[in-house]
Design a protein around this motif. Structure first.
Motif, PDB file in Angstrom:
ATOM      1  N   UNK A 149       0.814  -1.124  -0.053  1.00  0.00           N
ATOM      2  CA  UNK A 149      -0.026   0.119   0.023  1.00  0.00           C
ATOM      3  C   UNK A 149       0.766   1.328   0.180  1.00  0.00           C
ATOM      4  N   UNK A 150       1.997   1.194   0.900  1.00  0.00           N
ATOM      5  CA  UNK A 150       2.755   2.335   0.815  1.00  0.00           C
ATOM      6  C   UNK A 150       3.532   2.669  -0.690  1.00  0.00           C
ATOM      7  N   UNK A 151       3.872   1.445  -1.132  1.00  0.00           N
ATOM      8  CA  UNK A 151       4.433   1.809  -2.516  1.00  0.00           C
ATOM      9  C   UNK A 151       3.317   2.233  -3.648  1.00  0.00           C
ATOM     10  N   UNK A 152       2.413   1.957  -3.597  1.00  0.00           N
ATOM     11  CA  UNK A 152       1.109   2.403  -4.204  1.00  0.00           C
ATOM     12  C   UNK A 152       0.919   3.929  -3.994  1.00  0.00           C
ATOM     13  N   UNK A 153       0.813   4.322  -2.907  1.00  0.00           N
ATOM     14  CA  UNK A 153       0.729   5.646  -2.570  1.00  0.00           C
ATOM     15  C   UNK A 153       1.643   6.396  -2.959  1.00  0.00           C
ATOM     16  N   UNK A 154       2.908   5.993  -2.597  1.00  0.00           N
ATOM     17  CA  UNK A 154       4.337   6.705  -3.075  1.00  0.00           C
ATOM     18  C   UNK A 154       4.400   7.044  -4.514  1.00  0.00           C
ATOM     19  N   UNK A 156       2.389   7.450  -6.908  1.00  0.00           N
ATOM     20  CA  UNK A 156       1.480   8.229  -7.487  1.00  0.00           C
ATOM     21  C   UNK A 156       1.715   9.678  -8.053  1.00  0.00           C
ATOM     22  N   UNK A 157       2.815  10.009  -7.731  1.00  0.00           N
ATOM     23  CA  UNK A 157       3.424  11.255  -8.347  1.00  0.00           C
ATOM     24  C   UNK A 157       4.443  11.091  -9.125  1.00  0.00           C
ATOM     25  N   UNK A 158       4.257  11.715 -10.324  1.00  0.00           N
ATOM     26  CA  UNK A 158       5.376  11.410 -11.380  1.00  0.00           C
ATOM     27  C   UNK A 158       6.645  12.036 -11.166  1.00  0.00           C
ATOM     28  N   UNK A 159       6.948  13.064 -10.359  1.00  0.00           N
ATOM     29  CA  UNK A 159       8.241  13.487  -9.974  1.00  0.00           C
ATOM     30  C   UNK A 159       8.955  12.489  -9.161  1.00  0.00           C
ATOM     31  N   UNK A 160       8.144  11.663  -8.320  1.00  0.00           N
ATOM     32  CA  UNK A 160       8.759  10.465  -7.431  1.00  0.00           C
ATOM     33  C   UNK A 160       9.415   9.441  -8.249  1.00  0.00           C
ATOM     34  N   UNK A 161       8.238   8.847  -9.338  1.00  0.00           N
ATOM     35  CA  UNK A 161       8.541   7.942 -10.397  1.00  0.00           C
ATOM     36  C   UNK A 161       9.729   8.082 -11.063  1.00  0.00           C
ATOM     37  N   UNK A 216       7.721   1.390  -9.675  1.00  0.00           N
ATOM     38  CA  UNK A 216       7.232   2.520  -9.646  1.00  0.00           C
ATOM     39  C   UNK A 216       6.382   2.713 -10.854  1.00  0.00           C
ATOM     40  N   UNK A 217       6.782   2.124 -11.855  1.00  0.00           N
ATOM     41  CA  UNK A 217       6.074   2.564 -13.361  1.00  0.00           C
ATOM     42  C   UNK A 217       4.911   1.581 -13.307  1.00  0.00           C
ATOM     43  N   UNK A 218       4.934   0.506 -12.677  1.00  0.00           N
ATOM     44  CA  UNK A 218       3.716  -0.373 -12.752  1.00  0.00           C
ATOM     45  C   UNK A 218       2.569   0.268 -11.957  1.00  0.00           C
ATOM     46  N   UNK A 219       2.964   0.675 -10.574  1.00  0.00           N
ATOM     47  CA  UNK A 219       2.163   1.270  -9.751  1.00  0.00           C
ATOM     48  C   UNK A 219       1.361   2.476 -10.486  1.00  0.00           C
ATOM     49  N   UNK A 220       2.291   3.319 -11.024  1.00  0.00           N
ATOM     50  CA  UNK A 220       1.800   4.544 -11.519  1.00  0.00           C
ATOM     51  C   UNK A 220       0.909   4.519 -12.633  1.00  0.00           C
ATOM     52  N   UNK A 221       1.037   3.484 -13.502  1.00  0.00           N
ATOM     53  CA  UNK A 221       0.227   3.189 -14.672  1.00  0.00           C
ATOM     54  C   UNK A 221      -0.766   2.260 -14.599  1.00  0.00           C
TER      55      UNK A 221
END
Length: 239
Positions: A149-154, A156-161, A216-221
């Motif tokens: 869950x923490x990874x999913x939340x983290x 979500x922002x493109x700059x972090x990814x 991070x790509x998988x979570x963001x997309x």
């Protein structure tokens, strides 16, 4: 002994030994993180497997002790790397009239200090996002956070990814030279096996950072199922 460790050969030996230790750590860390991709094979399986490994690594006293050693090796590796970079620059205080470019060495070999600094910045961000909050909750509440869950939340922002992917790219270039260099420094890269070690090193430098970057790509997309939904599914199936 002290003079040996502060000598050029001693520094390179320490870099080689700590480098091999960090390579082993990357393998373990990559294996643990890659469990989330089991979601693509079986709904809930990746969430459960990743949670079990995170709990084992976070609660096992042996891994907690190894964690202290890991931080010590990371710091030692960074310090020795910076010392070697400064030492090499001191040997040639006046630069070339014409830059030799890749004719004398690859750019990533000459930029190990810069790449290491970028990786360090990425590491600090990574620890702030995951390790520190998780360890704090363990100490204060006696259980781990839901890291899925923490990874999913983290992420979500493109700059972090973007920062995480850039950190993984820096790690890849660092490993292209560092993997082979560690074996060579320790005398393990003999002429007979040099080609094989180089191939394994390049493959390792591509595959491991690629897996890390894919997270991070998988979570963001949205390639992975929502954490809340999969957590509820796993909880329901457990009953």
């Amino acid at each position: 002994m002290k003079n040996f460790l502060t000598s050029s050969i001693g520094k390179k030996l320490v870099m080689g030994l700590t480098g091999l230790f960090l390579i082993v750590f990357l393998v373990v860390h990559c294996y643990a993180n890659a469990q989330i991709f089991l979601e693509w094979l079986d709904y809930g399986r990746g969430y459960k497997a990743y949670g079990e490994i995170a709990h084992f690594l976070g609660s096992n006293p042996i891994t907690r002790i190894a964690e202290v050693g890991l931080f010590a090796f990371i710091i030692l590796h960074i310090v020795q790397g910076l010392m070697l970079t400064a030492q090499n620059k001191a040997k040639r205080p006046v630069g070339y009239n014409v830059a030799p470019g890749n004719s004398s060495s690859k750019w990533y070999t000459r930029s190990m200090g810069l790449l290491g600094t970028l990786i360090l910045m990425f590491l600090v961000l990574h620890l702030a996002h995951f390790w520190a909050p998780n360890r704090y909750q363990q100490l204060t509440q006696g259980h781990e956070k839901d890291l899925y869950l923490i990874m999913e939340e983290t992420f979500q922002q493109w700059w972090v990814v973007i920062i995480y992917v850039a950190g993984c790219i820096s790690l890849a270039w660092h490993l292209v030279h560092g993997f082979w260099s560690a074996f060579q420094t320790l005398g393990l890269s003999t002429p007979k096996y040099k080609g094989l070690i180089n191939c394994i090193g390049v493959g390792f430098a591509i595959i491991v950072p690629a897996i890390f970057a894919l997270m991070p790509i998988s979570y963001k997309l949205g390639w992975l199922p929502p954490a809340a939904e999969v957590a509820q599914f796993v909880k329901t199936m457990a009953h």
